[in-house]
Design a protein around this motif. Structure first.
Motif, PDB file in Angstrom:
ATOM      1  N   LEU A   1       0.809  -1.223   0.000  1.00 42.84           N
ATOM      2  CA  LEU A   1       0.000   0.000   0.000  1.00 42.84           C
ATOM      3  C   LEU A   1       0.841   1.272   0.000  1.00 42.84           C
ATOM      4  CD1 LEU A   1      -2.759  -0.976   2.605  1.00 42.84           C
ATOM      5  CD2 LEU A   1      -2.728  -1.401   0.158  1.00 42.84           C
ATOM      6  N   ARG A   2       2.052   1.220  -0.536  1.00 35.81           N
ATOM      7  CA  ARG A   2       2.941   2.388  -0.541  1.00 35.81           C
ATOM      8  C   ARG A   2       2.912   3.155  -1.862  1.00 35.81           C
ATOM      9  NH1 ARG A   2       5.406   3.864   4.322  1.00 35.81           N
ATOM     10  NH2 ARG A   2       5.385   2.018   5.614  1.00 35.81           N
ATOM     11  N   GLU A   3       2.587   2.477  -2.955  1.00 35.76           N
ATOM     12  CA  GLU A   3       2.614   3.131  -4.262  1.00 35.76           C
ATOM     13  C   GLU A   3       1.317   2.831  -5.006  1.00 35.76           C
ATOM     14  OE1 GLU A   3       6.022   1.687  -6.297  1.00 35.76           O
ATOM     15  OE2 GLU A   3       7.394   2.281  -4.708  1.00 35.76           O
ATOM     16  N   ALA A   4       0.785   3.861  -5.641  1.00 37.04           N
ATOM     17  CA  ALA A   4      -0.429   3.712  -6.434  1.00 37.04           C
ATOM     18  C   ALA A   4      -0.134   4.176  -7.854  1.00 37.04           C
ATOM     19  CB  ALA A   4      -1.566   4.523  -5.845  1.00 37.04           C
ATOM     20  N   THR A   5      -0.557   3.384  -8.812  1.00 32.34           N
ATOM     21  CA  THR A   5      -0.430   3.739 -10.211  1.00 32.34           C
ATOM     22  C   THR A   5      -1.828   4.065 -10.715  1.00 32.34           C
ATOM     23  OG1 THR A   5       1.407   2.198 -10.436  1.00 32.34           O
ATOM     24  CG2 THR A   5       0.384   2.975 -12.459  1.00 32.34           C
TER      25      THR A   5
END
Length: 180
Positions: free
Chosen positions: A45-49
């Motif tokens: 849950l650290r990076e969202a594309t």
């Protein structure tokens, strides 16, 4: 690590929040007609594309990409405020290739339709190389002779199979005498 269901829920929420924020709060004139098509979040849950499409030509796409990059901080803070997660994921904007792929598929389907029409046009009024029905019927001449040959071959094949299945009949019958 988190489960995939939680990551999917967060991705869906991020997609909605980014779309609403772009519609209501971002007033950048470079931002064209942008549609947020999908969002994906890593397992931690650290990076969202965030995937998006832009209606228009390449110039408008480049301008919209620049506008999204400049609004990344505002969008991330809004995502953090509305989702309530401990760590707000970083956002990466990627142009969605789906419209280009759909256009390519449509072009290929149009070519296939054109080829089918061409083949249909060429085959109009044509006949088969042989008879329309290549199978023999009882009223055809020579049918009885072919049927007799087929029956003889079938009987010979059945007799050979019975001989193989029955064992060795032409050998001396010592085992048979001992069994009686």
């Amino acid at each position: 690590m988190t489960d995939n269901a939680r990551a999917r829920k967060l991705a869906d929420r991020i997609q909605v929040v980014v779309a609403e924020t772009l519609d209501r709060r971002i007033k950048d004139p470079r931002l064209g007609f942008v549609t947020i098509t999908d969002a994906r979040v890593t397992g931690d849950l650290r990076e969202a594309t965030v995937f998006y499409t832009v209606y228009g030509d390449d110039e408008e796409r480049a301008a919209s990409a620049a506008a999204l990059e400049s609004a990344k901080g505002v969008l991330r803070s809004e995502v953090g405020r509305q989702t309530g997660v401990r760590f707000t994921p970083t956002l990466a904007f990627v142009p969605d290739a789906l419209p280009d792929n759909a256009r390519t598929i449509e072009d290929l389907l149009d070519k296939a339709r054109a080829k089918d029409a061409e083949v249909r046009e060429v085959s109009t009024g044509k006949t088969y190389a042989g008879d329309a029905d290549p199978y023999r019927k009882p009223d055809d001449e020579g049918y009885e002779e072919d049927a007799a040959e087929a029956a003889g071959a079938e009987a010979a094949g059945a007799a050979g199979a019975a001989g193989r299945a029955g064992g060795d009949d032409d050998a001396d019958d010592t085992d048979g005498a001992a069994a009686k």
